[in-house]
Write a protein that holds these residues in place. Structure first.
Motif, short mmCIF file in Angstrom:
data_model
loop_
_atom_site.label_atom_id
_atom_site.label_comp_id
_atom_site.label_asym_id
_atom_site.label_seq_id
_atom_site.Cartn_x
_atom_site.Cartn_y
_atom_site.Cartn_z
N THR A 48 -8.53 -2.28 7.83
CA THR A 48 -7.98 -1.67 9.06
C THR A 48 -7.64 -0.19 8.90
O THR A 48 -7.10 0.42 9.82
CB THR A 48 -6.71 -2.43 9.51
OG1 THR A 48 -5.83 -2.50 8.40
CG2 THR A 48 -7.03 -3.81 10.00
N LYS A 73 -12.02 2.12 13.72
CA LYS A 73 -10.81 1.45 14.21
C LYS A 73 -10.92 1.07 15.69
O LYS A 73 -10.24 0.16 16.15
CB LYS A 73 -9.60 2.36 13.99
CG LYS A 73 -9.17 2.47 12.53
CD LYS A 73 -8.09 3.52 12.43
CE LYS A 73 -7.72 3.86 11.02
NZ LYS A 73 -6.71 4.93 11.00
N TYR A 78 -6.07 -5.80 15.37
CA TYR A 78 -5.38 -6.18 14.12
C TYR A 78 -4.06 -6.87 14.42
O TYR A 78 -3.27 -6.40 15.24
CB TYR A 78 -5.17 -4.91 13.30
CG TYR A 78 -4.25 -5.03 12.10
CD1 TYR A 78 -4.39 -6.07 11.18
CD2 TYR A 78 -3.25 -4.10 11.87
CE1 TYR A 78 -3.54 -6.17 10.08
CE2 TYR A 78 -2.41 -4.17 10.77
CZ TYR A 78 -2.57 -5.23 9.89
OH TYR A 78 -1.73 -5.32 8.80
N PRO A 80 -0.87 -7.94 12.17
CA PRO A 80 -0.30 -7.92 10.81
C PRO A 80 0.52 -9.18 10.52
O PRO A 80 0.83 -9.94 11.44
CB PRO A 80 0.60 -6.69 10.84
CG PRO A 80 0.99 -6.51 12.26
CD PRO A 80 -0.13 -7.06 13.09
N VAL A 142 2.06 -9.10 19.59
CA VAL A 142 1.09 -8.45 18.70
C VAL A 142 -0.31 -9.01 18.94
O VAL A 142 -1.30 -8.27 18.94
CB VAL A 142 1.54 -8.63 17.22
CG1 VAL A 142 0.48 -8.13 16.29
CG2 VAL A 142 2.83 -7.89 16.98
N SER B 413 -3.40 2.03 12.61
CA SER B 413 -4.57 1.16 12.65
C SER B 413 -5.39 1.36 13.94
O SER B 413 -6.40 0.71 14.13
CB SER B 413 -4.15 -0.31 12.51
OG SER B 413 -3.42 -0.70 13.65
N SER B 414 -4.91 2.25 14.81
CA SER B 414 -5.64 2.51 16.06
C SER B 414 -6.61 3.69 15.87
O SER B 414 -6.54 4.37 14.85
CB SER B 414 -4.64 2.87 17.17
OG SER B 414 -4.28 4.22 17.08
N PRO B 415 -7.46 3.95 16.87
CA PRO B 415 -8.42 5.07 16.70
C PRO B 415 -7.77 6.45 16.76
O PRO B 415 -8.45 7.45 16.62
CB PRO B 415 -9.37 4.90 17.88
CG PRO B 415 -9.04 3.63 18.54
CD PRO B 415 -7.69 3.20 18.11
#
Lengths: 252, 569
Positions: A48, A73, A78, A80, A142, B413-415
């Motif tokens: 990630t 990404k 994702y 966690p 999430v 973790s994002s663009p």
């Protein structure tokens, strides 16, 4: 598709992941199984982009995570292992925030948030602040955030922790549905039954090394050949069982 | 009693073990950062000492009024420190004595509430006090050097005077927090904080109205004859019942061989701090656990508001030309800031202090003709504006990256690239700072009667300062992040925050020094046209400012970006 090519990562002198290579194809539900401290979360963080490997390559849909992190990404959703949220935001605002990060157009985002709130049963509390949520409620938020931009790859660390039975069933059904639509799903867990129930292929990791890889049938055949079942094989591969010395703990 | 002390010491011992283990396991990079921090800290201490020593030496040399001025400055300084310590203890206690997993754990053990309270109260005092005291240390030592203190006098001042002094605001701050949570079931802490902030503002306004400390400058510089009447009013304006007055009196009396008076003030400080501790622990015995329970319940009873469904996500209300990820992070930051009472309450207090400062500038003499005094007042104002901006940036911009906390995974973790996250943090802080600082520069210059070139110089310098101070805080906040800490005040007073404060203050000092010389020459040139226009000085000052600001803008941002990119999350 996820490709890991000779990935290695250390923390000081401790080797967390060593020369790990595997591929998860589109539409595949892959279980990454291992005991605590085996290197599962480190591998997921490399996939990630939350960590950089010392050597090797991680590719998402053919895009190198280290060289084109933003493009890679964009494809990932994702979840966690610990659902840390911005405590002062509400669930709805958090989903808006997540959608904004992935550039989801606003009309589409509103509709998706409504759908996710209905799906995960969040409507009763989606406008309360996250600081009031239980672990399970956070986990649902999430999950919602991971689905909000329709990812091509889902990476999930310990998916069932904190979820109630209804939500577990929902998550399993959703993951199967997404896999059937061609999404690659990478699930890390230390619970064999979760992997056994959901995954079409399993990789077993111990001390940072991949010690077994195959479909459930292949692994079962391997276990049977050694006169064992899947659980026995898993325990054998990950260091066996240490008999606990319970002497003196007999209630005295 | 013995068991109480033993248990408290037992918990404290494990705290020292944890600190020891932190130092033992430091990586090479951490050691290097620590060394750089110590070096810069020593440099700041030496610089501060030199600065205050020069001021106090000069004042000490002025017959009659020098000592008076020196004591007035020290007394005002301690008053400010006292207020800052009350606020800092109040805000810090929310995350040490109340909403802290460590406190929750300790309360689940067989340790008594009093023991847990004692341990966390010590933590609270240390966390809230050390940064303020380190910044004030050069002034105290410089005062001692001018007054030729012996070594025992320093030791006496630090242990018998300063230690009880910091305990009093500590007790007040924690008692307010206890009271606040205790009644939180009926009145929300948000409302209570607004009332407290209003009370504080009223108190400060009253202090300035009655004391009119700024009028001191007028009395001194314009007419020595009014000094007698000013001296006569000192008894009223010095508030002899405040600990800040007692501590400044001990400094004055210690080398004046006035043993009895000195003893009276020291005993006043010690007995008041013991009384404050006694009252606080008495209150804690009765109300700490209740208030802790109330703090746990606070917020959980808020009914869900599901009646209105928004059709458009809220962050899309921000200007549409901003990219989506930029808007998402900016909207999130604004919401988190507005929903954190500790943040906006402190921000409002600092803004009100600024307004009070501006209003009090009308007491300054604007009809002065002497270019030396005119430039001096202009630059004192410039230095003060810089000091306020440095304080605001370290307190509110430095913690920005750290406040992402463990939730930062969502952005990383994002663009969205780390560089873009940096830009959001930089621009949002810069625009607010620029607005505040330009208004401050305009109003203060107008009130001081400074116009023309000095006004333009002030605008440009303040613009440069806003860019540099914002970059410094954003960059250094990324080099020294504290993702494990939720209290922005504690993040700002961490080692990284202190280092940023020191660098920011040194930067402000350099800016003032670089700009002062050509401005002074220019003012003289305006007064006496036979003196040549200071072309060389102006060019040199512009070049030096350019180099200084380029360095303080680019270097911290680069270092911060590099540190964020190399970090594992």
């Amino acid at each position: 598709m996820i490709e890991l090519i000779n990935i290695s990562k250390s923390y000081g002198k401790k080797r967390a992941v060593e020369d790990l290579s595997l591929t998860v194809k589109g539409g595949e539900l892959f279980g990454f199984l291992g005991p605590n401290g085996a290197g599962k979360t480190t591998t997921i963080k490399i996939i990630t982009g939350l960590m950089r490997p010392e050597s090797g390559q991680a590719k998402i849909c053919g895009i190198d995570v280290a060289h084109q992190p933003e493009a890679a990404k964009m494809k990932i959703g994702y979840v966690p292992d610990t659902p840390y949220l911005y405590e002062k935001l509400t669930a709805r605002e958090y989903l808006e925030f997540a959608g904004g990060l992935y550039g989801v157009p606003h009309k589409e985002l509103s509709a998706r948030i409504e759908w996710l709130c209905d799906l995960f049963g969040m409507n009763g509390w989606a406008d309360r602040r996250c600081e009031e949520y239980s672990h399970g409620m956070r986990q649902k938020v999430v999950f919602g955030a991971a689905f909000v931009h329709e990812p091509a790859v889902l990476v999930i660390d310990e998916p069932m922790v904190g979820l109630d039975p209804q939500s577990m069933k929902l998550v399993k059904d959703m993951l199967r549905l997404y896999a059937s639509r061609g999404v690659s799903i990478f699930i890390s867990t230390h619970i064999l039954s979760v992997a056994e129930e959901m995954c079409s292929r399993i990789g077993v990791v111990n001390n940072g090394r991949l010690v077994a890889l195959g479909t459930l049938d292949e692994l079962r055949r391997e276990a049977a050949a050694e006169g064992d079942n899947l659980e026995g094989l898993f325990l054998k591969l990950t260091g066996g069982i240490k008999a606990a010395n319970l002497h003196g703990f007999d209630g005295q | 009693m013995v068991s109480m002390v033993n248990n408290t010491l037992h918990i404290l011992r494990y705290k020292t073990v944890a600190i020891g283990s932190f130092f033992k396991n430091m990586s090479g990079e951490h050691v290097l950062r620590l060394l750089v921090g110590i070096l810069v800290g020593c440099g700041f201490f030496a610089g501060g000492l030199f600065f205050f020593f020069k001021i106090f030496s000069y004042l000490n040399g002025l017959v009659d009024i020098g000592q008076l001025l020196m004591n007035k400055i020290i007394s005002l300084g301690f008053m400010a420190i006292f207020i800052m310590l009350v606020i800092s203890n109040l805000v810090t206690s929310i995350t040490t004595l109340y909403r802290s997993p460590e406190t929750a754990y300790l309360l689940s053990t067989p340790a008594s509430f009093r023991q847990v309270f004692a341990v966390r109260f010590i933590d609270n005092i240390i966390f809230s006090t050390w940064a303020v005291m380190i910044l004030g240390l050069p002034a105290i030592v410089a005062y001692g050097m001018v007054r030729q203190f012996a070594v025992w006098e320093y030791i006496f001042e630090f242990f018998l005077v300063l230690a009880p002094f910091v305990i009093i605001p500590g007790c007040i701050g924690v008692a307010i927090a206890m009271f606040m949570f205790l009644i939180s079931r009926r009145v929300s802490p948000r409302t209570l904080l607004i009332w407290l902030a209003l009370l504080l503002v009223l108190g400060i306004t009253a202090y300035f109205k009655i004391g009119q400390p700024s009028s001191l400058a007028f009395n001194v510089v314009s007419d020595f004859r009014v000094l007698n009447s000013y001296l006569g009013s000192m008894g009223v304006t010095s508030f002899p019942f405040l600990p800040s007055f007692w501590i400044s009196e001990t400094l004055r009396l210690i080398s004046a061989e006035a043993g009895r008076a000195l003893l009276a003030y020291v005993l006043a400080l010690i007995s008041t701090s013991l009384l404050a501790l006694n009252i606080l622990f008495g209150l804690a015995d009765r109300y700490y656990y209740q208030s802790w329970l109330a703090s746990m319940e606070y917020g959980s009873g808020v009914p869900a508001k599901v009646s209105v469904r928004r059709k458009i996500p809220s962050f899309f209300r921000l200007p549409e030309w901003l990219p989506s990820d930029f808007r998402a992070v900016l909207a999130k930051d604004l919401k988190l800031f507005s929903r954190e009472p500790a943040q906006w309450a402190q921000f409002s207090i600092l803004l009100v202090l600024l307004i009070i400062y501006l209003l009090n500038l009308k007491y300054f003499p604007t009809e002065m003709k002497d270019p030396f005094w005119k430039t001096l007042i202009g630059f004192t104002n410039f230095a003060f504006s810089g000091f306020m901006l440095a304080t605001l940036s370290v307190r509110f911009v430095f913690p920005n990256i750290s406040l992402e906390g463990k939730s930062f995974w969502a952005i990383v973790s994002s663009p969205m690239s780390i560089r873009r996250v940096f830009w959001v943090k930089f621009w949002s802080a810069f625009i607010i700072f620029l607005l505040i600082s330009e208004v401050l520069a305009f109003v203060s210059n107008a009130m001081l009667g400074l116009r023309g070139a000095l006004m333009v110089l002030s605008f440009v310098s303040v613009l440069l300062m806003s860019v540099s101070l914002t970059s410094l805080s954003v960059g250094m906040g990324a080099v020294y992040p504290r993702f494990d800490e939720k209290n922005p005040g504690k993040i700002a007073s961490s080692a990284g925050g202190m280092l940023t404060t020191i660098i920011s203050l040194v930067y402000v000092g350099l800016m003032v020094i670089i700009a002062a010389l050509p401005a002074h020459r220019y003012t003289i040139h305006r007064m006496d046209p036979t003196i040549p226009f200071p072309r060389f000085e102006i060019i040199l000052a512009l070049a030096l400012m350019f180099i200084l600001n380029l360095t303080t803008t680019i270097v911290p941002l680069r270092l911060g970006l590099l540190s964020m990119r190399r970090r594992d999350y």
